[in-house]
Design a protein around this motif. Sequence first.
Motif, PDB file in Angstrom:
ATOM      1  N   PHE A   1      22.008  -7.335  -6.184  1.00  0.00           N
ATOM      2  CA  PHE A   1      20.831  -6.787  -5.506  1.00  0.00           C
ATOM      3  C   PHE A   1      20.634  -5.333  -5.908  1.00  0.00           C
ATOM      4  O   PHE A   1      19.528  -4.912  -6.237  1.00  0.00           O
ATOM      5  N   ASN A   2      21.714  -4.573  -5.900  1.00  0.00           N
ATOM      6  CA  ASN A   2      21.635  -3.168  -6.297  1.00  0.00           C
ATOM      7  C   ASN A   2      21.181  -3.025  -7.748  1.00  0.00           C
ATOM      8  O   ASN A   2      20.345  -2.175  -8.063  1.00  0.00           O
ATOM      9  N   ASP A   3      21.744  -3.835  -8.621  1.00  0.00           N
ATOM     10  CA  ASP A   3      21.349  -3.772 -10.034  1.00  0.00           C
ATOM     11  C   ASP A   3      19.870  -4.074 -10.219  1.00  0.00           C
ATOM     12  O   ASP A   3      19.207  -3.458 -11.056  1.00  0.00           O
ATOM     13  N   ARG A   4      19.374  -5.020  -9.431  1.00  0.00           N
ATOM     14  CA  ARG A   4      17.968  -5.400  -9.580  1.00  0.00           C
ATOM     15  C   ARG A   4      17.023  -4.383  -8.941  1.00  0.00           C
ATOM     16  O   ARG A   4      15.984  -4.069  -9.500  1.00  0.00           O
ATOM     17  N   TRP A   5      17.373  -3.900  -7.756  1.00  0.00           N
ATOM     18  CA  TRP A   5      16.426  -3.096  -6.992  1.00  0.00           C
ATOM     19  C   TRP A   5      16.786  -1.618  -6.872  1.00  0.00           C
ATOM     20  O   TRP A   5      15.930  -0.806  -6.515  1.00  0.00           O
ATOM     21  N   GLY A   6      18.013  -1.239  -7.148  1.00  0.00           N
ATOM     22  CA  GLY A   6      18.465   0.128  -6.904  1.00  0.00           C
ATOM     23  C   GLY A   6      17.744   1.206  -7.672  1.00  0.00           C
ATOM     24  O   GLY A   6      17.617   2.326  -7.212  1.00  0.00           O
ATOM     25  N   SER A   7      17.246   0.877  -8.834  1.00  0.00           N
ATOM     26  CA  SER A   7      16.512   1.872  -9.623  1.00  0.00           C
ATOM     27  C   SER A   7      15.196   1.302 -10.127  1.00  0.00           C
ATOM     28  O   SER A   7      14.647   1.784 -11.113  1.00  0.00           O
ATOM     29  N   GLN A   8      14.705   0.304  -9.428  1.00  0.00           N
ATOM     30  CA  GLN A   8      13.453  -0.353  -9.813  1.00  0.00           C
ATOM     31  C   GLN A   8      12.267   0.600  -9.615  1.00  0.00           C
ATOM     32  O   GLN A   8      12.130   1.205  -8.565  1.00  0.00           O
ATOM     33  N   LEU A   9      11.452   0.719 -10.634  1.00  0.00           N
ATOM     34  CA  LEU A   9      10.289   1.602 -10.535  1.00  0.00           C
ATOM     35  C   LEU A   9       9.031   0.853 -10.115  1.00  0.00           C
ATOM     36  O   LEU A   9       8.201   1.385  -9.396  1.00  0.00           O
TER      37      LEU A   9
ATOM     38  N   CYS B   1      20.008   0.632  -1.090  1.00  0.00           N
ATOM     39  CA  CYS B   1      20.975   0.202  -2.106  1.00  0.00           C
ATOM     40  C   CYS B   1      22.158   1.145  -2.164  1.00  0.00           C
ATOM     41  O   CYS B   1      23.314   0.701  -2.245  1.00  0.00           O
ATOM     42  N   ASP B   2      21.902   2.445  -2.099  1.00  0.00           N
ATOM     43  CA  ASP B   2      22.994   3.424  -2.110  1.00  0.00           C
ATOM     44  C   ASP B   2      23.925   3.205  -0.914  1.00  0.00           C
ATOM     45  O   ASP B   2      25.147   3.181  -1.060  1.00  0.00           O
ATOM     46  N   GLU B   3      23.342   3.049   0.254  1.00  0.00           N
ATOM     47  CA  GLU B   3      24.137   2.847   1.468  1.00  0.00           C
ATOM     48  C   GLU B   3      24.883   1.512   1.423  1.00  0.00           C
ATOM     49  O   GLU B   3      26.041   1.429   1.855  1.00  0.00           O
ATOM     50  N   LEU B   4      24.249   0.494   0.901  1.00  0.00           N
ATOM     51  CA  LEU B   4      24.861  -0.827   0.823  1.00  0.00           C
ATOM     52  C   LEU B   4      26.071  -0.821  -0.106  1.00  0.00           C
ATOM     53  O   LEU B   4      27.122  -1.369   0.220  1.00  0.00           O
ATOM     54  N   ILE B   5      25.942  -0.179  -1.242  1.00  0.00           N
ATOM     55  CA  ILE B   5      27.068  -0.084  -2.181  1.00  0.00           C
ATOM     56  C   ILE B   5      28.190   0.747  -1.559  1.00  0.00           C
ATOM     57  O   ILE B   5      29.372   0.384  -1.655  1.00  0.00           O
TER      58      ILE B   5
ATOM     59  N   ASP C   1       0.811  -1.216   0.000  1.00  0.00           N
ATOM     60  CA  ASP C   1       0.000   0.000   0.000  1.00  0.00           C
ATOM     61  C   ASP C   1       0.848   1.271   0.000  1.00  0.00           C
ATOM     62  O   ASP C   1       0.323   2.362  -0.164  1.00  0.00           O
ATOM     63  N   HIS C   2       2.139   1.120   0.193  1.00  0.00           N
ATOM     64  CA  HIS C   2       3.036   2.278   0.257  1.00  0.00           C
ATOM     65  C   HIS C   2       4.206   2.106  -0.705  1.00  0.00           C
ATOM     66  O   HIS C   2       5.365   2.233  -0.346  1.00  0.00           O
ATOM     67  N   ARG C   3       3.899   1.854  -1.950  1.00  0.00           N
ATOM     68  CA  ARG C   3       4.923   1.542  -2.950  1.00  0.00           C
ATOM     69  C   ARG C   3       5.948   2.674  -3.136  1.00  0.00           C
ATOM     70  O   ARG C   3       7.122   2.410  -3.313  1.00  0.00           O
ATOM     71  N   ASP C   4       5.500   3.916  -3.099  1.00  0.00           N
ATOM     72  CA  ASP C   4       6.434   5.033  -3.263  1.00  0.00           C
ATOM     73  C   ASP C   4       7.448   5.077  -2.115  1.00  0.00           C
ATOM     74  O   ASP C   4       8.638   5.294  -2.339  1.00  0.00           O
ATOM     75  N   LEU C   5       6.954   4.856  -0.913  1.00  0.00           N
ATOM     76  CA  LEU C   5       7.840   4.834   0.247  1.00  0.00           C
ATOM     77  C   LEU C   5       8.801   3.651   0.159  1.00  0.00           C
ATOM     78  O   LEU C   5       9.999   3.796   0.409  1.00  0.00           O
ATOM     79  N   VAL C   6       8.283   2.494  -0.214  1.00  0.00           N
ATOM     80  CA  VAL C   6       9.129   1.307  -0.364  1.00  0.00           C
ATOM     81  C   VAL C   6      10.209   1.574  -1.399  1.00  0.00           C
ATOM     82  O   VAL C   6      11.389   1.278  -1.179  1.00  0.00           O
ATOM     83  N   GLN C   7       9.840   2.148  -2.513  1.00  0.00           N
ATOM     84  CA  GLN C   7      10.801   2.444  -3.578  1.00  0.00           C
ATOM     85  C   GLN C   7      11.889   3.396  -3.068  1.00  0.00           C
ATOM     86  O   GLN C   7      13.076   3.167  -3.288  1.00  0.00           O
ATOM     87  N   ALA C   8      11.499   4.437  -2.359  1.00  0.00           N
ATOM     88  CA  ALA C   8      12.471   5.392  -1.833  1.00  0.00           C
ATOM     89  C   ALA C   8      13.400   4.735  -0.817  1.00  0.00           C
ATOM     90  O   ALA C   8      14.615   4.953  -0.840  1.00  0.00           O
ATOM     91  N   LEU C   9      12.836   3.915   0.061  1.00  0.00           N
ATOM     92  CA  LEU C   9      13.657   3.237   1.067  1.00  0.00           C
ATOM     93  C   LEU C   9      14.607   2.228   0.438  1.00  0.00           C
ATOM     94  O   LEU C   9      15.766   2.121   0.849  1.00  0.00           O
TER      95      LEU C   9
END
Length: 102
Positions: free
Chosen positions: A57-65, A19-23, A6-14
Amino acid sequence: KAIDADHRDLVQALVNRFCDELIDYTAYTQYRVLRHCSIPVHHSAAIDRITRQVVGFNDRWGSQLDIDIDALKADLERLAFDLETRFEIEDELTIETFAATA
């Protein structure tokens, strides 16, 4: 639920932030910390494998829309297991390195 459809925008931002922090963390430890350690072959292989997992993981999820919440949760569970292993290795190597220089 921390990850909720129900909070896809928040999930995407988080996820993007995670991913940024992990890399950043992976690069920092790889080039700033681990290069000072004497790494046994078995640890080196594990670190390399986990680094590839992090990058994947970053490649898959880091910029996933369009985030598939169930797939994300499954990937996070696998990543958490791998990161736990990496953290244990890093702790061991860091302790050994500092003990040798003390």
